[in-house]
Motif scaffolding. Structure first.
Motif, PDB file in Angstrom:
ATOM      1  N   ILE A  74       0.863  -1.169   0.000  1.00 48.60           N
ATOM      2  CA  ILE A  74       0.000   0.000   0.000  1.00 48.60           C
ATOM      3  C   ILE A  74       0.905   1.225   0.000  1.00 48.60           C
ATOM      4  N   ASN A  75       0.758   2.048  -1.032  1.00 45.16           N
ATOM      5  CA  ASN A  75       1.616   3.229  -1.231  1.00 45.16           C
ATOM      6  C   ASN A  75       3.087   2.846  -1.146  1.00 45.16           C
ATOM      7  N   ASP A  76       3.468   1.795  -1.826  1.00 46.56           N
ATOM      8  CA  ASP A  76       4.845   1.279  -1.906  1.00 46.56           C
ATOM      9  C   ASP A  76       5.397   0.787  -0.580  1.00 46.56           C
ATOM     10  N   LYS A  77       4.539   0.487   0.377  1.00 49.93           N
ATOM     11  CA  LYS A  77       4.965  -0.106   1.649  1.00 49.93           C
ATOM     12  C   LYS A  77       4.382  -1.514   1.707  1.00 49.93           C
ATOM     13  N   ALA A  78       5.252  -2.510   1.635  1.00 49.79           N
ATOM     14  CA  ALA A  78       4.798  -3.901   1.596  1.00 49.79           C
ATOM     15  C   ALA A  78       4.234  -4.330   2.936  1.00 49.79           C
ATOM     16  N   LEU A  79       3.149  -5.087   2.898  1.00 48.38           N
ATOM     17  CA  LEU A  79       2.580  -5.665   4.112  1.00 48.38           C
ATOM     18  C   LEU A  79       3.348  -6.934   4.441  1.00 48.38           C
ATOM     19  N   ILE A  80       3.648  -7.117   5.714  1.00 44.89           N
ATOM     20  CA  ILE A  80       4.410  -8.294   6.127  1.00 44.89           C
ATOM     21  C   ILE A  80       3.566  -9.547   5.943  1.00 44.89           C
ATOM     22  N   LEU A  87      -4.596  -5.939   6.270  1.00 44.90           N
ATOM     23  CA  LEU A  87      -4.945  -5.074   5.152  1.00 44.90           C
ATOM     24  C   LEU A  87      -5.865  -3.942   5.613  1.00 44.90           C
ATOM     25  N   LYS A  88      -6.857  -4.270   6.425  1.00 46.79           N
ATOM     26  CA  LYS A  88      -7.767  -3.239   6.927  1.00 46.79           C
ATOM     27  C   LYS A  88      -7.034  -2.218   7.791  1.00 46.79           C
ATOM     28  N   LEU A  89      -6.146  -2.693   8.664  1.00 48.04           N
ATOM     29  CA  LEU A  89      -5.387  -1.769   9.515  1.00 48.04           C
ATOM     30  C   LEU A  89      -4.487  -0.862   8.683  1.00 48.04           C
ATOM     31  N   ASP A 121     -13.093  -6.130  -0.536  1.00 49.89           N
ATOM     32  CA  ASP A 121     -13.941  -6.324   0.633  1.00 49.89           C
ATOM     33  C   ASP A 121     -13.441  -5.485   1.811  1.00 49.89           C
ATOM     34  N   ALA A 122     -12.132  -5.450   2.014  1.00 49.93           N
ATOM     35  CA  ALA A 122     -11.573  -4.645   3.105  1.00 49.93           C
ATOM     36  C   ALA A 122     -11.879  -3.170   2.882  1.00 49.93           C
ATOM     37  N   ALA A 123     -11.740  -2.707   1.636  1.00 56.90           N
ATOM     38  CA  ALA A 123     -12.044  -1.308   1.330  1.00 56.90           C
ATOM     39  C   ALA A 123     -13.524  -1.012   1.533  1.00 56.90           C
ATOM     40  N   GLY A 124     -14.382  -1.951   1.120  1.00 57.05           N
ATOM     41  CA  GLY A 124     -15.818  -1.764   1.298  1.00 57.05           C
ATOM     42  C   GLY A 124     -16.232  -1.739   2.763  1.00 57.05           C
ATOM     43  N   GLN A 125     -15.650  -2.608   3.573  1.00 60.83           N
ATOM     44  CA  GLN A 125     -15.985  -2.623   4.997  1.00 60.83           C
ATOM     45  C   GLN A 125     -15.526  -1.352   5.709  1.00 60.83           C
ATOM     46  N   LEU A 126     -14.426  -0.773   5.251  1.00 63.07           N
ATOM     47  CA  LEU A 126     -13.965   0.477   5.861  1.00 63.07           C
ATOM     48  C   LEU A 126     -14.775   1.679   5.394  1.00 63.07           C
TER      49      LEU A 126
END
Length: 144
Positions: A74-80, A87-89, A121-126
């Motif tokens: 997300i914005n060039d920062k990889a999720l571990i 993803l939601k956080l 789904d994560a974007a929709g829930q947020l």
């Protein structure tokens, strides 16, 4: 008899050779180190014949990149760990509460469908309302 005392010379350590060695080590490590950006994911975008081309890049937006093996940045920062809660956080942190920001999902053509659906789904829930999927333009004459 009167003996003269000899002056004792001060014991000192010459630091010049030590500084030279440290400087050479510093140069060696600077030259031999390779710098790579590990947050960039290699993508082969899917093709589409329809859709709108967006030329204007908005000043503030959130870009989510999903690689072929399901790695998410997300914005060039990889999720571990690309899990749903992580993803939601990460989306919540990057948006800073502004759900009107456009969310652009760029997924590789070989990305598992589940990864894209999980991101949507994560974007929709947020509560994100402006969602875009990126593709490349299908070449003229190609039918699939």
């Amino acid at each position: 008899m009167n003996f003269r005392r000899q002056r004792q010379e001060e014991a000192s350590v010459n630091l010049t050779p030590l500084i030279d060695v440290v400087f050479l080590l510093l140069i060696f490590f600077m030259v031999s180190t390779t710098f790579t950006r590990e947050t960039q994911l290699k993508l082969d975008l899917p093709e589409a014949a329809s859709g709108e081309q967006v030329d204007l890049r908005e000043e503030k937006q959130i870009e989510m990149t999903i690689s072929a093996n399901g790695d998410i940045a997300i914005n060039d920062k990889a999720l571990i760990a690309p899990s749903f809660t992580t993803l939601k956080l990460a989306l919540k942190r990057e948006s800073a509460g502004d759900l009107a920001l456009p969310l652009i999902i760029t997924a590789d053509a070989q990305t598992p469908h589940q990864s894209v659906i999980m991101a949507m789904d994560a974007a929709g829930q947020l509560g994100f309302t402006r969602l875009r999927l990126t593709t490349t333009q299908l070449e003229a004459g190609e039918d699939q």
